[in-house]
Write a protein that holds these residues in place. Sequence first.
Motif, PDB file in Angstrom:
ATOM      1  N   MET A 129       0.853  -1.179   0.000  1.00 21.09           N
ATOM      2  CA  MET A 129       0.000   0.000   0.000  1.00 21.09           C
ATOM      3  C   MET A 129       0.900   1.244   0.000  1.00 21.09           C
ATOM      4  O   MET A 129       1.854   1.315   0.765  1.00 21.09           O
ATOM      5  CB  MET A 129      -0.895  -0.030   1.247  1.00 21.09           C
ATOM      6  N   GLN A 130       0.618   2.204  -0.879  1.00 23.23           N
ATOM      7  CA  GLN A 130       1.462   3.388  -0.924  1.00 23.23           C
ATOM      8  C   GLN A 130       1.252   4.259   0.310  1.00 23.23           C
ATOM      9  O   GLN A 130       0.317   4.065   1.069  1.00 23.23           O
ATOM     10  CB  GLN A 130       1.243   4.180  -2.216  1.00 23.23           C
ATOM     11  N   GLU A 131       2.174   5.195   0.511  1.00 18.52           N
ATOM     12  CA  GLU A 131       2.147   6.061   1.686  1.00 18.52           C
ATOM     13  C   GLU A 131       1.095   7.154   1.518  1.00 18.52           C
ATOM     14  O   GLU A 131       1.082   7.872   0.519  1.00 18.52           O
ATOM     15  CB  GLU A 131       3.526   6.697   1.861  1.00 18.52           C
ATOM     16  N   TYR A 132       0.219   7.273   2.503  1.00 15.72           N
ATOM     17  CA  TYR A 132      -0.811   8.306   2.507  1.00 15.72           C
ATOM     18  C   TYR A 132      -0.640   9.118   3.784  1.00 15.72           C
ATOM     19  O   TYR A 132      -1.070   8.702   4.853  1.00 15.72           O
ATOM     20  CB  TYR A 132      -2.210   7.692   2.472  1.00 15.72           C
ATOM     21  N   ASN A 133       0.006  10.274   3.656  1.00 10.38           N
ATOM     22  CA  ASN A 133       0.196  11.134   4.813  1.00 10.38           C
ATOM     23  C   ASN A 133       0.056  12.594   4.388  1.00 10.38           C
ATOM     24  O   ASN A 133      -0.312  12.881   3.252  1.00 10.38           O
ATOM     25  CB  ASN A 133       1.565  10.864   5.463  1.00 10.38           C
ATOM     26  N   ASP A 134       0.377  13.502   5.297  1.00  6.88           N
ATOM     27  CA  ASP A 134       0.198  14.928   5.017  1.00  6.88           C
ATOM     28  C   ASP A 134       1.260  15.495   4.079  1.00  6.88           C
ATOM     29  O   ASP A 134       1.268  16.693   3.799  1.00  6.88           O
ATOM     30  CB  ASP A 134       0.144  15.723   6.315  1.00  6.88           C
ATOM     31  N   LYS A 135       2.140  14.644   3.561  1.00  7.27           N
ATOM     32  CA  LYS A 135       3.159  15.078   2.600  1.00  7.27           C
ATOM     33  C   LYS A 135       2.884  14.516   1.206  1.00  7.27           C
ATOM     34  O   LYS A 135       3.618  14.802   0.262  1.00  7.27           O
ATOM     35  CB  LYS A 135       4.530  14.612   3.066  1.00  7.27           C
ATOM     36  N   ARG A 136       1.836  13.736   1.050  1.00  6.49           N
ATOM     37  CA  ARG A 136       1.547  13.058  -0.214  1.00  6.49           C
ATOM     38  C   ARG A 136       1.200  14.056  -1.320  1.00  6.49           C
ATOM     39  O   ARG A 136       0.281  14.855  -1.191  1.00  6.49           O
ATOM     40  CB  ARG A 136       0.381  12.093  -0.030  1.00  6.49           C
ATOM     41  N   VAL A 137       1.971  14.002  -2.406  1.00 13.56           N
ATOM     42  CA  VAL A 137       1.698  14.769  -3.621  1.00 13.56           C
ATOM     43  C   VAL A 137       1.975  13.838  -4.794  1.00 13.56           C
ATOM     44  O   VAL A 137       3.085  13.326  -4.929  1.00 13.56           O
ATOM     45  CB  VAL A 137       2.584  16.032  -3.729  1.00 13.56           C
ATOM     46  N   VAL A 138       0.982  13.611  -5.625  1.00 16.49           N
ATOM     47  CA  VAL A 138       1.132  12.730  -6.778  1.00 16.49           C
ATOM     48  C   VAL A 138       1.465  13.584  -7.993  1.00 16.49           C
ATOM     49  O   VAL A 138       0.701  14.470  -8.358  1.00 16.49           O
ATOM     50  CB  VAL A 138      -0.153  11.917  -7.025  1.00 16.49           C
ATOM     51  N   THR A 139       2.617  13.286  -8.606  1.00 19.85           N
ATOM     52  CA  THR A 139       3.040  14.064  -9.774  1.00 19.85           C
ATOM     53  C   THR A 139       3.081  13.216 -11.038  1.00 19.85           C
ATOM     54  O   THR A 139       3.396  13.734 -12.101  1.00 19.85           O
ATOM     55  CB  THR A 139       4.436  14.679  -9.541  1.00 19.85           C
ATOM     56  N   THR A 140       2.773  11.922 -10.953  1.00 18.70           N
ATOM     57  CA  THR A 140       2.792  11.076 -12.144  1.00 18.70           C
ATOM     58  C   THR A 140       1.758  11.539 -13.147  1.00 18.70           C
ATOM     59  O   THR A 140       0.709  12.068 -12.783  1.00 18.70           O
ATOM     60  CB  THR A 140       2.511   9.602 -11.778  1.00 18.70           C
ATOM     61  N   GLY A 141       2.063  11.347 -14.409  1.00 17.32           N
ATOM     62  CA  GLY A 141       1.133  11.745 -15.462  1.00 17.32           C
ATOM     63  C   GLY A 141       1.012  13.246 -15.619  1.00 17.32           C
ATOM     64  O   GLY A 141       0.025  13.749 -16.133  1.00 17.32           O
TER      65      GLY A 141
END
Length: 153
Positions: free
Chosen positions: A1-13
């Motif tokens: 499971m990927q990390e889900y926290n207050d630093k999560r930013v998805v930049t893929t795509g």
Amino acid sequence: MQEYNDKRVVTTGRGSMLAMNKVVAGLTNLGISLMGSRVLSVQGRKSGEWRSNPVNLLVVDGQRYLVAPRGHVQWVRNLRASGTGTLRVGRRVETFRAEELADADKPDIIRTYLVKWAWEVGAFFGKDVRKDSPLETLLHVAPGVPVFRIHTA
């Protein structure tokens, strides 16, 4: 499971999303809302300049929400800092104030968001996060998925 926290930013795509964002924003600015799309404008927390992004406005039981499937991105940080923004469709502009939801209050909103827009935003979640995910999974991802309740200003 990927990390889900207050630093999560998805930049893929990023490249394809920028192109899609321009198309959606252009149509929304012309007054053509795609499944609830709006152009969100929020004042920058550092520059003071207004920044705009297309968003999906979710309505659940008469309440309106903005969900950030890419995590704690710039518009989220700016909205937290200012507490207000505008939503636009065509010439209609609505000023609002935002209230960020606590993680415990997010699962039903995230689930409903995925029911409506998983085809568009599902790639920003791990393969284990779907509209039919158990409550425990949605509670696990909640810290990495900001959700704001929108109130008319």
